[in-house]
Design an enzyme around this catalytic site. Sequence first.
Site, short mmCIF file in Angstrom:
data_model
loop_
_atom_site.label_atom_id
_atom_site.label_comp_id
_atom_site.label_asym_id
_atom_site.label_seq_id
_atom_site.Cartn_x
_atom_site.Cartn_y
_atom_site.Cartn_z
N TYR A 146 0.86 -1.19 0.00
CA TYR A 146 0.00 0.00 0.00
C TYR A 146 0.89 1.22 0.00
O TYR A 146 1.84 1.31 0.78
CB TYR A 146 -0.91 0.01 1.23
CG TYR A 146 -1.77 1.26 1.36
CD1 TYR A 146 -1.52 2.20 2.37
CD2 TYR A 146 -2.82 1.52 0.47
CE1 TYR A 146 -2.29 3.34 2.49
CE2 TYR A 146 -3.60 2.67 0.59
CZ TYR A 146 -3.33 3.57 1.60
OH TYR A 146 -4.10 4.71 1.70
N ASP A 241 9.38 2.87 -0.80
CA ASP A 241 8.35 3.56 -0.02
C ASP A 241 8.63 3.25 1.45
O ASP A 241 8.26 2.20 1.94
CB ASP A 241 6.95 3.09 -0.43
CG ASP A 241 5.88 3.79 0.40
OD1 ASP A 241 4.69 3.67 0.06
OD2 ASP A 241 6.24 4.45 1.39
N LYS A 269 5.07 9.55 8.39
CA LYS A 269 4.85 9.09 9.76
C LYS A 269 5.88 9.62 10.75
O LYS A 269 5.81 10.77 11.17
CB LYS A 269 4.78 7.55 9.76
CG LYS A 269 3.58 6.99 8.94
CD LYS A 269 3.55 5.50 8.99
CE LYS A 269 2.58 4.96 7.95
NZ LYS A 269 1.18 4.98 8.39
#
Length: 429
Positions: A146, A241, A269
Amino acid sequence: MARAKMKHARLLKTAHRYLVGGVNSPVRSFRSVGGVPVFVKKAQGSRIHAADGRKLIDYVLSWGALILGHAHPAILRALSKAIKNGTSYGMPTELETQLAKILVDAVPSMEQVRLTSSGTEAVMGATRVARAFTGRDKIIKFEGGYHGHADHLLVKAGSGASTLGTPDSAGVPLDFTRHTLSLPYNDFAKVAAAFKKYPKEIAAIIIEPVAGNMGTVLPAKGFLKGLRKLCDRYHALLIFDEVMSGFRLTYGGAQKVFGIRPDLTCLGKIIGGGMPLAAFGGRREIMKVLAPLGPAYQAGTLSGNPVAVTAGIVTLQWLKQHRVYPALIERTKKLCVGIQDAAADAGVPVRINFIGSMFTVFFTEEEVTDYETAKSQDGGLFRKFFHAMLDQSVSMAPSPFEANFVSVAHTDQDIDRTLRAVRVAFKQL
Ligand code: KE4
């Protein structure tokens, strides 16, 4: 417990009137585990204070953002000062340069960066830069990976090495995904076959170097190195990623742990310290295709705003100065080994994948190495386990396809308490 659930049910009922599904991000809805989502009033350290008054040991940590734990004093102090200077200017600040330098110094593959407000935007920017730099259209991603909700990456799992993508979400035109190939994670042969089929059309591979969105799945030995070689051979770019893995395994990216240098890296994050902040970056020669220097457009009203950047700077400086990783990794290992031992004693089939301070408990006997094997887990057991832990005030990721996280605020007492709750939960399965 019934009263606690009623409190959240009441809050959810009101939320449903104004917010779709009562939430602002689907996974929070508990759709994967059933029951009523926990509404949070506040949080401190390793604990979230639920609206029903309970204090829960938290392993979600804003989906991995809070490696220092909730409401870290150093971050709060810095934010209370920064906010007095205003919240956003839409004009350059020295703070952004300071954070960019910290990222460049920490992640050697990043010579220049662009700050964004979310991981999705960082990935959108990175894939657009890759397409602009190579002049090619196709992107390889991996099933179970994802990368945020950009149209071209919401792609159904591909059936073969050269099956072009079909949308995995309503509202995404077929045309938007036909340049995306979705292949099995850790399947090097399928990636090589795709390059053989499209030798001059693949702009980039985008991969979570440690997957967290199919549950925690590690790269097979040599897999990342193989991808690096294929990209070099076919002049495609390798995008890591690291929105979740960045600064989670070590100070910098998972790329440091595996010794692989991607061409572009996405971060998020942790680098925002719990504020909306993400970034993408890479070699200067690649990044210069980005506006305002080059023809690849990307922008953001709040990109690099001083409040979020302050939280990011303080977080990363703390991680660098306090050498938190050895103890954090040791504590995560103690927890995961303890869960494995408890499962063996209870005769419950589990596989635990963990690295750094992220882990997933899979209810399966199979080794979990990709999305297919992740799907082999017993969802019913997971749901029972999740709720048995929540009933004992331990909050874990409400989906079998997510990672859990440990923060520097988690104490040995937290781990011991969690392991006691695990033993009780396994007995109830
Ligand atoms: P955001 O747009 O949510 O900031 O980041 C998207 C993203 C990109 N890349 C990776 C590897 C990610 O894990 C994410 C977001 N992670 C999810 C948790 N699996 C965020 C939680 C949510 O969607 O609510």
